[in-house]
Design a protein around this motif. Structure first.
Motif, short mmCIF file in Angstrom:
data_model
loop_
_atom_site.label_atom_id
_atom_site.label_comp_id
_atom_site.label_asym_id
_atom_site.label_seq_id
_atom_site.Cartn_x
_atom_site.Cartn_y
_atom_site.Cartn_z
N PHE A 71 0.82 -1.21 0.00
CA PHE A 71 0.00 0.00 0.00
C PHE A 71 0.86 1.26 0.00
N PHE A 72 1.80 1.33 0.95
CA PHE A 72 2.62 2.54 1.08
C PHE A 72 3.56 2.71 -0.12
N SER A 73 4.15 1.62 -0.58
CA SER A 73 5.05 1.70 -1.73
C SER A 73 4.31 2.18 -2.98
N ALA A 74 3.12 1.63 -3.21
CA ALA A 74 2.35 2.02 -4.39
C ALA A 74 1.88 3.46 -4.32
N GLY A 75 1.74 3.99 -3.10
CA GLY A 75 1.29 5.37 -2.96
C GLY A 75 2.23 6.38 -3.60
N TRP A 76 3.50 5.98 -3.79
CA TRP A 76 4.48 6.90 -4.38
C TRP A 76 4.66 6.66 -5.88
N ALA A 77 3.85 5.82 -6.47
CA ALA A 77 4.01 5.51 -7.90
C ALA A 77 3.86 6.75 -8.77
N GLY A 78 3.03 7.67 -8.35
CA GLY A 78 2.82 8.88 -9.15
C GLY A 78 4.02 9.79 -9.22
N MET A 79 4.99 9.60 -8.31
CA MET A 79 6.18 10.46 -8.32
C MET A 79 6.94 10.33 -9.64
N ARG A 165 0.30 17.55 -10.35
CA ARG A 165 1.47 17.91 -11.16
C ARG A 165 2.66 18.45 -10.38
N THR A 166 2.66 18.37 -9.06
CA THR A 166 3.82 18.80 -8.27
C THR A 166 4.10 17.74 -7.21
N GLU A 167 5.39 17.59 -6.88
CA GLU A 167 5.78 16.60 -5.88
C GLU A 167 5.21 16.93 -4.52
N GLU A 168 5.22 18.22 -4.14
CA GLU A 168 4.76 18.61 -2.82
C GLU A 168 3.28 18.27 -2.61
N ALA A 169 2.48 18.57 -3.63
CA ALA A 169 1.05 18.29 -3.52
C ALA A 169 0.77 16.79 -3.47
N LEU A 170 1.51 16.02 -4.26
CA LEU A 170 1.31 14.57 -4.28
C LEU A 170 1.74 13.96 -2.94
N ILE A 171 2.86 14.41 -2.38
CA ILE A 171 3.31 13.90 -1.08
C ILE A 171 2.28 14.19 0.00
N ALA A 172 1.75 15.41 -0.01
CA ALA A 172 0.75 15.79 1.00
C ALA A 172 -0.50 14.93 0.86
N ALA A 173 -0.97 14.73 -0.37
CA ALA A 173 -2.17 13.94 -0.58
C ALA A 173 -1.96 12.49 -0.20
N THR A 174 -0.79 11.94 -0.52
CA THR A 174 -0.50 10.54 -0.21
C THR A 174 -0.44 10.31 1.30
#
Length: 256
Positions: A71-79, A165-174
């Protein structure tokens, strides 16, 4: 070029990138390996609580740690998508004769490969610590369930990446979604011992579907009925999440 060779070529690109950064694979494996003995030692006495329903906490915890790791590993796939967008790689892919499905499919295939490696390592460690899988069929179904879960989460992560489209927003959402869903599941605690409101939430939590299905097939007296509908729900969620990612990809392409 047909979709199959395109997916294979793009998958090879992801694998080469991973091999150039072995620290990422090592850290992801070490994190998963640490969770099992750490949580297993910390909570092992909960098996003595009336109603827990399991004599070995490592047997109970191992499927949970496998699914949490997936679960946690896949959460970063969008990076990977965000990095490709920032470096201009995504624009070159869209200008080439490559289908959107191949780009998404390669990312999902890569995540499935990574999940398989992580899950096998955790299963072997769990076995070494005393977990009993009652044969080979259970672990194989567990691996399939972990792959389905990681595919669902990876597809949603990619969709978020294409929208945010930004790393910061994706990290926060994940982070906002991952930790609550982990604790609103039976990954570490028996359903019968959870508060009533959390117990009700678990029935709609994909992470809990995977954990419960995995335990149903690795425990003695396999409950295929309990595992079957949850695996089917994960398969359906995989199709829906992949469709959302392709739709987000189409929207991203139109915005260029």
């Amino acid at each position: 070029m047909p979709a199959g060779p395109q997916v294979a070529t793009l998958l090879a690109r992801h694998v080469r990138a991973l091999l150039r950064q072995p620290a990422y694979l090592a850290i992801s494996l070490v994190q998963a390996v640490v969770w099992l003995p750490l949580f297993g030692s910390l909570f092992r006495r909960v098996t003595g609580i009336p109603g827990f329903g399991e004599s070995s906490y490592f047997s109970y915890l191992t499927p949970g740690v496998v699914m949490m790791s997936a679960f946690f590993s896949a959460g970063w796939a969008g990076m990977a998508f965000v990095q490709d967008m920032e470096r201009g790689v995504m624009d070159r892919l869209l200008a080439a004769p490559v289908s959107r499905f191949s780009v998404v499919g390669a990312g999902l295939a890569y995540q499935a490969l990574l999940t398989t490696v992580q899950s096998v390592v955790i299963l072997l460690l769990g076995w070494a610590l005393g977990a009993d899988y009652h044969g080979v069929t259970g672990p194989l179904v567990l691996l399939l369930t972990a792959i389905l879960l990681s595919t669902v989460v990876a597809a949603l992560s990619m969709a978020l990446a294409l929208v945010l489209r930004t790393e910061e927003a994706l990290i926060a959402a994940t982070n906002f979604l991952a930790l609550p869903l982990a604790f609103l599941s039976t990954a570490m605690m028996s359903r019968d011992l959870l508060p009533g409101w959390i117990r009700r939430i678990t029935y709609g939590n994909p992470l809990d579907w995977a954990v419960t299905a995995a335990r149903a097939v690795v425990a003695g007296g396999t409950d295929w009925a309990q595992a079957g509908w949850r695996v089917g729900a994960l398969a359906a969620a995989t199709a829906v999440a992949t469709g959302l990612t392709l739709r987000a990809f189409r929207t991203y392409q139109r915005s260029l």
